[in-house]
Design a protein around this motif. Structure first.
Motif, PDB file in Angstrom:
ATOM      1  N   GLY A 170       0.777  -1.229   0.000  1.00 27.85           N
ATOM      2  CA  GLY A 170       0.000   0.000   0.000  1.00 27.85           C
ATOM      3  C   GLY A 170       0.807   1.278   0.000  1.00 27.85           C
ATOM      4  N   THR A 171       2.151   1.179   0.099  1.00 28.79           N
ATOM      5  CA  THR A 171       3.012   2.356   0.132  1.00 28.79           C
ATOM      6  C   THR A 171       3.685   2.554  -1.217  1.00 28.79           C
ATOM      7  OG1 THR A 171       3.452   2.036   2.497  1.00 28.79           O
ATOM      8  CG2 THR A 171       4.982   3.447   1.276  1.00 28.79           C
ATOM      9  N   THR A 172       3.611   3.755  -1.776  1.00 25.68           N
ATOM     10  CA  THR A 172       4.233   4.041  -3.068  1.00 25.68           C
ATOM     11  C   THR A 172       5.741   3.966  -2.953  1.00 25.68           C
ATOM     12  OG1 THR A 172       2.398   5.472  -3.740  1.00 25.68           O
ATOM     13  CG2 THR A 172       4.487   5.740  -4.907  1.00 25.68           C
ATOM     14  N   ARG A 173       6.376   3.205  -3.849  1.00 21.80           N
ATOM     15  CA  ARG A 173       7.824   3.051  -3.853  1.00 21.80           C
ATOM     16  C   ARG A 173       8.485   3.767  -5.021  1.00 21.80           C
ATOM     17  NH1 ARG A 173       8.620   1.881   1.312  1.00 21.80           N
ATOM     18  NH2 ARG A 173       7.596  -0.055   1.959  1.00 21.80           N
ATOM     19  N   TYR A 174       7.764   3.888  -6.147  1.00 22.45           N
ATOM     20  CA  TYR A 174       8.324   4.611  -7.291  1.00 22.45           C
ATOM     21  C   TYR A 174       7.195   5.082  -8.185  1.00 22.45           C
ATOM     22  CZ  TYR A 174       7.491   0.213  -9.781  1.00 22.45           C
ATOM     23  OH  TYR A 174       6.911  -0.900 -10.313  1.00 22.45           O
ATOM     24  N   SER A 175       7.503   6.064  -9.018  1.00 15.32           N
ATOM     25  CA  SER A 175       6.532   6.557  -9.992  1.00 15.32           C
ATOM     26  C   SER A 175       7.259   6.982 -11.256  1.00 15.32           C
ATOM     27  CB  SER A 175       5.732   7.745  -9.424  1.00 15.32           C
ATOM     28  OG  SER A 175       6.585   8.851  -9.183  1.00 15.32           O
ATOM     29  N   THR A 214      11.845   7.774  -7.162  1.00 15.45           N
ATOM     30  CA  THR A 214      11.920   6.612  -6.277  1.00 15.45           C
ATOM     31  C   THR A 214      11.996   7.083  -4.830  1.00 15.45           C
ATOM     32  OG1 THR A 214      14.340   6.433  -6.145  1.00 15.45           O
ATOM     33  CG2 THR A 214      13.259   5.388  -8.038  1.00 15.45           C
ATOM     34  N   TRP A 215      11.547   6.223  -3.932  1.00 21.13           N
ATOM     35  CA  TRP A 215      11.651   6.493  -2.508  1.00 21.13           C
ATOM     36  C   TRP A 215      12.841   5.725  -1.951  1.00 21.13           C
ATOM     37  CZ3 TRP A 215       7.760   7.659  -5.398  1.00 21.13           C
ATOM     38  CH2 TRP A 215       6.899   8.697  -5.037  1.00 21.13           C
ATOM     39  N   GLY A 216      13.959   5.789  -2.670  1.00 22.77           N
ATOM     40  CA  GLY A 216      15.188   5.085  -2.323  1.00 22.77           C
ATOM     41  C   GLY A 216      16.175   5.302  -3.456  1.00 22.77           C
ATOM     42  N   SER A 217      17.027   4.334  -3.728  1.00 23.06           N
ATOM     43  CA  SER A 217      17.991   4.455  -4.817  1.00 23.06           C
ATOM     44  C   SER A 217      17.389   3.929  -6.112  1.00 23.06           C
ATOM     45  CB  SER A 217      19.275   3.683  -4.486  1.00 23.06           C
ATOM     46  OG  SER A 217      18.990   2.298  -4.315  1.00 23.06           O
ATOM     47  N   LEU A 218      17.943   4.405  -7.246  1.00 17.40           N
ATOM     48  CA  LEU A 218      17.500   3.989  -8.576  1.00 17.40           C
ATOM     49  C   LEU A 218      18.609   3.171  -9.206  1.00 17.40           C
ATOM     50  CD1 LEU A 218      15.440   4.196 -10.909  1.00 17.40           C
ATOM     51  CD2 LEU A 218      16.593   6.303 -11.610  1.00 17.40           C
TER      52      LEU A 218
END
Length: 199
Positions: free
Chosen positions: A94-99, A111-115
């Motif tokens: 349910g949590t967005t990680r990338y778009s 991204t909500w982290g590294s790409l």
């Protein structure tokens, strides 16, 4: 106007005029023994499709939930129904990680982290990585704003201009002179610096 009959092989419902309308709080389509669902349609709620009794697609109040892989031959997401701003998001629990979206001919990846970019592998080393802080690494996770790591000897990086007066800067990791920088003009070395001295 309405025919219901069996032709010896199949049962047929044939409506020759108007639409066929089914009214119910829930409509369920099952296999012949009633042990597996094929489709379930609920009033003011979900419409669910099954594959071998496993739910694969369900409508929700905000869109559609799909279980499994999605294969598409064209555009698979459009945020506002226009020819611009195509939008795709990936979520985990349910949590967005990338778009990914397109706007005015530009493509944006968030991204909500590294790409990470990798070829012919999943979860392995190598490729390129962009950290959330902006550091870029090729061949390894970056410890600096730009971090290039490679194995073997020979040229490891080259910055080249192919204009009328071509020039390039080459970073060489050759074993004979350790590492160096070479500045060329039209294929002729103009200046070379090695870790053991310069020439």
């Amino acid at each position: 106007d309405l025919q219901i009959y069996h032709d010896g092989t199949n049962t047929r419902f044939h409506s020759v005029t108007g639409n066929t309308i089914i009214r119910a709080n829930q409509v369920a389509i099952q296999n012949d023994s009633g042990t597996e669902n094929v489709a379930i349609f609920n009033e003011d709620s979900s419409c669910r499709l099954f594959y071998d009794n496993a739910e694969k697609l369900a409508t929700t109040s905000t869109g559609v939930t799909i279980t499994g892989e999605v294969l598409a031959s064209g555009i698979i997401a459009d945020a506002n129904g226009s020819t611009d701003n195509y939008y795709f998001t990936g979520k985990e629990s349910g949590t967005t990680r990338y778009s990914v979206y397109e706007n005015s001919n530009n493509v944006w990846v968030n991204t909500w982290g590294s790409l990470n970019f990798r070829a012919n592998q999943h979860g392995g080393s190598g490729g390129a990585i962009v950290l959330s802080g902006g550091n870029v690494g090729i061949g390894a996770s970056p410890s600096y704003p730009f971090h290039l790591t490679t194995t073997g000897t020979g040229a490891i990086a080259k910055f080249e201009s192919n204009g009328a007066n071509s020039m390039w800067v080459e970073i060489d990791g050759g074993a004979d002179r350790d590492v160096g920088l070479r500045f060329d003009e039209d294929g002729t070395a103009r200046w070379t610096i090695y870790s053991k001295g310069s020439s």
